[in-house]
Scaffold this active site. Structure first.
Site, PDB file in Angstrom:
ATOM      1  N   ASP A 295      -6.018 -11.195  -0.680  1.00  0.00           N
ATOM      2  CA  ASP A 295      -6.228 -10.061   0.217  1.00  0.00           C
ATOM      3  C   ASP A 295      -7.596  -9.461  -0.062  1.00  0.00           C
ATOM      4  OD1 ASP A 295      -6.253  -8.015  -1.791  1.00  0.00           O
ATOM      5  OD2 ASP A 295      -4.120  -7.633  -1.555  1.00  0.00           O
TER       6      ASP A 295
ATOM      7  N   ARG B 227      -9.943  -9.480   8.329  1.00  0.00           N
ATOM      8  CA  ARG B 227      -9.962  -8.699   9.577  1.00  0.00           C
ATOM      9  C   ARG B 227      -9.895  -9.562  10.837  1.00  0.00           C
ATOM     10  NH1 ARG B 227      -9.119  -5.809   6.061  1.00  0.00           N
ATOM     11  NH2 ARG B 227     -10.227  -3.956   5.378  1.00  0.00           N
TER      12      ARG B 227
ATOM     13  N   LYS C 191      -0.665  -9.678  -8.952  1.00  0.00           N
ATOM     14  CA  LYS C 191      -1.630  -9.211  -7.951  1.00  0.00           C
ATOM     15  C   LYS C 191      -2.851  -8.613  -8.638  1.00  0.00           C
ATOM     16  CE  LYS C 191      -2.172  -6.032  -4.052  1.00  0.00           C
ATOM     17  NZ  LYS C 191      -2.993  -4.904  -4.506  1.00  0.00           N
TER      18      LYS C 191
ATOM     19  N   THR D 204       0.856  -1.185   0.000  1.00  0.00           N
ATOM     20  CA  THR D 204       0.000   0.000   0.000  1.00  0.00           C
ATOM     21  C   THR D 204       0.892   1.235   0.000  1.00  0.00           C
ATOM     22  OG1 THR D 204      -0.098   0.117   2.409  1.00  0.00           O
ATOM     23  CG2 THR D 204      -1.793  -1.213   1.342  1.00  0.00           C
TER      24      THR D 204
ATOM     25  N   GLY E 251      -4.341  -4.953   4.165  1.00  0.00           N
ATOM     26  CA  GLY E 251      -4.004  -3.613   3.685  1.00  0.00           C
ATOM     27  C   GLY E 251      -4.372  -2.541   4.692  1.00  0.00           C
ATOM     28  N   ARG E 252      -5.652  -2.180   4.756  1.00  0.00           N
ATOM     29  CA  ARG E 252      -6.067  -1.081   5.640  1.00  0.00           C
ATOM     30  C   ARG E 252      -5.615  -1.275   7.092  1.00  0.00           C
ATOM     31  NH1 ARG E 252     -10.114  -1.904   1.901  1.00  0.00           N
ATOM     32  NH2 ARG E 252     -10.821  -0.108   0.689  1.00  0.00           N
TER      33      ARG E 252
ATOM     34  N   HIS F 120      -8.057  -5.301  -4.764  1.00  0.00           N
ATOM     35  CA  HIS F 120      -7.461  -4.015  -4.421  1.00  0.00           C
ATOM     36  C   HIS F 120      -8.248  -3.369  -3.267  1.00  0.00           C
ATOM     37  CE1 HIS F 120      -4.353  -1.700  -6.841  1.00  0.00           C
ATOM     38  NE2 HIS F 120      -4.550  -0.891  -5.829  1.00  0.00           N
TER      39      HIS F 120
ATOM     40  N   THR G   8       1.255  -5.614 -10.034  1.00  0.00           N
ATOM     41  CA  THR G   8      -0.178  -5.298  -9.897  1.00  0.00           C
ATOM     42  C   THR G   8      -0.788  -5.150 -11.286  1.00  0.00           C
ATOM     43  OG1 THR G   8       0.088  -4.281  -7.739  1.00  0.00           O
ATOM     44  CG2 THR G   8      -1.826  -3.589  -9.021  1.00  0.00           C
TER      45      THR G   8
HETATM   46  C1  LIG Z   1      -4.530   3.209   1.298  1.00  0.00           C
HETATM   47  C2  LIG Z   1      -4.241   2.065   0.370  1.00  0.00           C
HETATM   48  C3  LIG Z   1      -3.269   2.197  -0.607  1.00  0.00           C
HETATM   49  C4  LIG Z   1      -3.008   1.139  -1.497  1.00  0.00           C
HETATM   50  N1  LIG Z   1      -1.992   1.249  -2.406  1.00  0.00           N
HETATM   51  C5  LIG Z   1      -1.704   0.184  -3.213  1.00  0.00           C
HETATM   52  C6  LIG Z   1      -0.587   0.229  -4.091  1.00  0.00           C
HETATM   53  O1  LIG Z   1       0.161   1.199  -4.134  1.00  0.00           O
HETATM   54  N2  LIG Z   1      -0.369  -0.848  -4.897  1.00  0.00           N
HETATM   55  C7  LIG Z   1      -1.170  -1.963  -4.856  1.00  0.00           C
HETATM   56  O2  LIG Z   1      -0.947  -2.921  -5.608  1.00  0.00           O
HETATM   57  N3  LIG Z   1      -2.217  -2.036  -4.000  1.00  0.00           N
HETATM   58  C8  LIG Z   1      -2.483  -1.007  -3.186  1.00  0.00           C
HETATM   59  N4  LIG Z   1      -3.530  -1.102  -2.295  1.00  0.00           N
HETATM   60  C9  LIG Z   1      -4.330  -2.350  -2.219  1.00  0.00           C
HETATM   61  C10 LIG Z   1      -3.738  -3.343  -1.208  1.00  0.00           C
HETATM   62  O3  LIG Z   1      -2.549  -3.911  -1.681  1.00  0.00           O
HETATM   63  C11 LIG Z   1      -4.699  -4.508  -0.928  1.00  0.00           C
HETATM   64  O4  LIG Z   1      -5.065  -5.112  -2.135  1.00  0.00           O
HETATM   65  C12 LIG Z   1      -5.951  -4.079  -0.170  1.00  0.00           C
HETATM   66  O5  LIG Z   1      -5.696  -3.058   0.754  1.00  0.00           O
HETATM   67  C13 LIG Z   1      -6.511  -5.293   0.562  1.00  0.00           C
HETATM   68  O6  LIG Z   1      -7.732  -4.994   1.151  1.00  0.00           O
HETATM   69  P1  LIG Z   1      -7.934  -4.588   2.689  1.00  0.00           P
HETATM   70  O7  LIG Z   1      -7.538  -3.161   2.784  1.00  0.00           O
HETATM   71  O8  LIG Z   1      -9.391  -4.814   2.884  1.00  0.00           O
HETATM   72  O9  LIG Z   1      -7.065  -5.490   3.536  1.00  0.00           O
HETATM   73  C14 LIG Z   1      -3.777  -0.057  -1.401  1.00  0.00           C
HETATM   74  C15 LIG Z   1      -4.748  -0.180  -0.395  1.00  0.00           C
HETATM   75  C16 LIG Z   1      -4.971   0.855   0.494  1.00  0.00           C
HETATM   76  C17 LIG Z   1      -6.001   0.662   1.581  1.00  0.00           C
END
Ligand SMILES: Cc1cc2nc3c(=O)[nH]c(=O)nc-3n(C[C@H](O)[C@H](O)[C@H](O)COP(=O)(O)O)c2cc1C
Length: 373
Positions: A281, A285, A226, A78, A304-305, A250, A154
Site C-alpha cells: 500500500d 491511485r 504491515k 485506517t 488508504g486515503r 504507512h 502493524t
Molecule cells: C487517516 C489514516 C489513518 C490511518 N490509520 C492507520 C491505523 O490505524 N493503522 C495502520 O496500520 N495504518 C493506518 N494508516 C495507514 C494505512 O493503513 C495505509 O498504510 C496508508 O493509508 C496507505 O497509503 P495511501 O493512503 O497513500 O493509500 C492510516 C492512514 C490514514 C490515511
C-alpha cells in the site's frame, strides 16, 4: 457529474470535509517527502503495452491467504472513519463488500470490531496495534470470535509520531475508540494503571520478534506483518512464521525520508521467494498502479486515503464507486498490456528506472541483492 477518477473524489472530499479532518487524512510525517515519493515512484514505472491478442476475457479475481476477492485491491486499515462519515467503519465495510473485496479494520476504529463485522458483507482482517500483552490478547481473541480471517500486525509505529500539520491545527480525533469501550477505563489510562489505546500514547510498548512469536502461539489465524520495508526484516518475518507481508510506508504518515513502498516490493519479493504473500500500500491511485504492483511481485494492493474520499462524498456507495473506478482502470490496463489473467502476468510488463537499485536486472527480475538472502 459523478466522479470519474480517485482524484475527483479527492477534490470533492477536500471541499466537503472540515479543514482539520481533511488535513488529518491527507498529511504525512515531517516534510512529507515519503508521502510524495509514494506517488512519484509509481509514476516513474512505465508499462509495456502489448497488442494483437484477444483479451476480451480477463480474470481479475484472486485470493489473499485463501480468501477470494474480486480484484486485487483491498481496503487498508485506517482509524476513525468518523472523520469522513457518520456511519464510520460500518459504511466502509459495506462499500468494500459491494465490490466483493476485503477490508482491514484498524485497532483504533470508531466502531468496535464486532459492530464492523455485523455490518460487513465481505471478508475482514483485523489490524493489530500491539498494546501490551493483556490488551493485545483481548483484541486477538475478539477478532477470532468475530470471524476475522487474519491478523495484520502493524510494525512500523514504534514511537509516537503526530504529524506537524495536525499539531498546528490542534486536531482532535472525533468519536470514541470502539474496541476499547470495555477494556479501557479512561481514568486508569491517566493514572498509569491502564494503557491509552491510540497513536497519542506517550510510549508504545516494545514490539519485537519475541512479541511476534508470542502472538504466533496465541492464535491460529494467519499473520500478516504491515510496514516491513527491507529484505532483512522480510526474511526474519518468514523465519518467524508469518503468512503475509504488507509492504507499507504507512502512507508516509509516521516517518519521513524513506523509500516509497513500491520501490521496496522487488527487494522484499526476492527475499521472501514466494514463501509468503506480498501486498503493498501507499500511493495507489490508479488501476495501472495495481498492475505495476502485481508485475513487481505483489499479490494485491491496498488503498488508504481514497476510502475516506469515497466515504466523505457518498458513504458506503462512495467507497464502492471509488473501488469500481479502480477496477475499471485495472481492467483497461490489463487489456492494453495484452494480459488475460492476474494468475500469469507476463514478464517483463514494466520498464523500471535504472536508478531503482542494484537489485534490478535487465529483465526486471529481482536478483543480485547486495547481501546474501
Ligand atoms: C487517516 C489514516 C489513518 C490511518 N490509520 C492507520 C491505523 O490505524 N493503522 C495502520 O496500520 N495504518 C493506518 N494508516 C495507514 C494505512 O493503513 C495505509 O498504510 C496508508 O493509508 C496507505 O497509503 P495511501 O493512503 O497513500 O493509500 C492510516 C492512514 C490514514 C490515511
Amino acid at each position: 457529474m459523478d466522479p470519474i477518477s480517485l482524484y475527483d473524489y479527492e477534490a470533492r472530499a477536500r471541499h466537503i470535509l472540515p479543514h482539520n479532518n481533511w488535513v488529518f487524512i491527507e498529511a504525512g510525517a515531517m516534510d512529507e517527502i515519503t508521502t510524495a515519493r509514494n506517488r512519484t515512484a509509481f509514476e516513474a514505472l512505465t508499462l509495456r503495452p502489448r497488442f494483437m491478442r484477444d483479451t476480451t476475457e480477463r480474470k481479475t479475481s484472486t485470493t489473499v491467504l485463501g480468501t477470494d476477492i474480486s480484484f486485487p485491491v483491498m481496503i487498508a486499515p485506517t482509524d476513525s472513519h468518523l472523520n469522513a462519515h457518520p456511519e464510520a467503519e460500518r459504511a466502509t465495510a459495506r462499500g468494500a463488500g459491494m465490490s466483493n473485496t476485503l477490508m482491514m479494520c484498524s485497532t483504533s476504529s470508531n466502531c468496535s470490531m464486532e459492530e464492523i463485522a455485523e455490518a460487513a458483507t465481505g471478508p475482514l482482517w483485523f489490524q493489530l496495534s500491539h498494546r501490551g500483552y493483556d490488551l493485545t490478547e483481548n483484541l486477538v481473541k475478539r477478532a477470532e470470535a468475530a470471524g476475522f480471517g487474519a491478523i495484520v500486525l502493524t510494525v512500523d509505529a514504534p514511537f509516537p509520531s503526530p504529524k506537524e500539520r495536525d499539531l498546528r491545527n490542534r486536531y482532535e480525533r472525533p468519536g470514541e475508540y470502539g474496541n476499547f469501550r470495555e477494556t479501557l477505563n479512561p481514568a486508569a489510562a491517566t493514572d498509569g494503571a491502564g494503557e491509552p489505546p491510540a497513536w497519542d500514547m506517550p510510549q508504545c510498548p516494545p514490539l519485537t520478534w519475541r512479541e511476534l512469536d508470542w502472538l504466533r502461539s496465541l492464535t491460529d489465524l494467519p499473520l500478516v506483518l504491515k510496514g516491513v520495508r527491507v529484505a532483512e526484516d522480510a526474511r526474519m518475518a518468514v523465519e518467524h512464521g508469518v503468512n503475509g507481508i504488507l509492504v507499507s510506508t504507512h502512507g508516509g504518515r509516521r516517518f519521513d525520508d524513506t523509500m516509497s513502498s513500491i520501490e521496496m516490493v522487488p527487494e522484499i519479493a526476492a527475499a521472501t521467494k514466494e514463501r509468503v504473500e506480498v501486498y503493498v500500500d501507499s500511493g495507489v491511485r490508479r488501476g495501472s498502479d495495481v498492475l505495476k504492483a502485481l508485475a513487481l511481485g505483489a499479490t494485491a494492493v491496498a488503498v488508504g486515503r481514497p476510502l475516506y474520499w469515497g466515504l466523505a462524498v457518498n458513504g458506503a456507495e462512495g467507497v464502492h464507486h471509488m473501488l469500481e473506478l479502480l477496477r475499471e482502470e485495472f481492467n483497461r490496463a490489463m487489456a492494453y498490456c495484452g494480459q488475460s489473467s492476474v494468475d500469469n502476468l507476463e514478464d517483463p510488463l514494466l520498464n523500471i528506472p535504472r536508478n531503482w537499485g542494484p537489485f534490478r536486472t535487465e529483465n526486471n527480475l529481482a536478483a543480485n541483492l547486495p547481501f546474501a538472502l
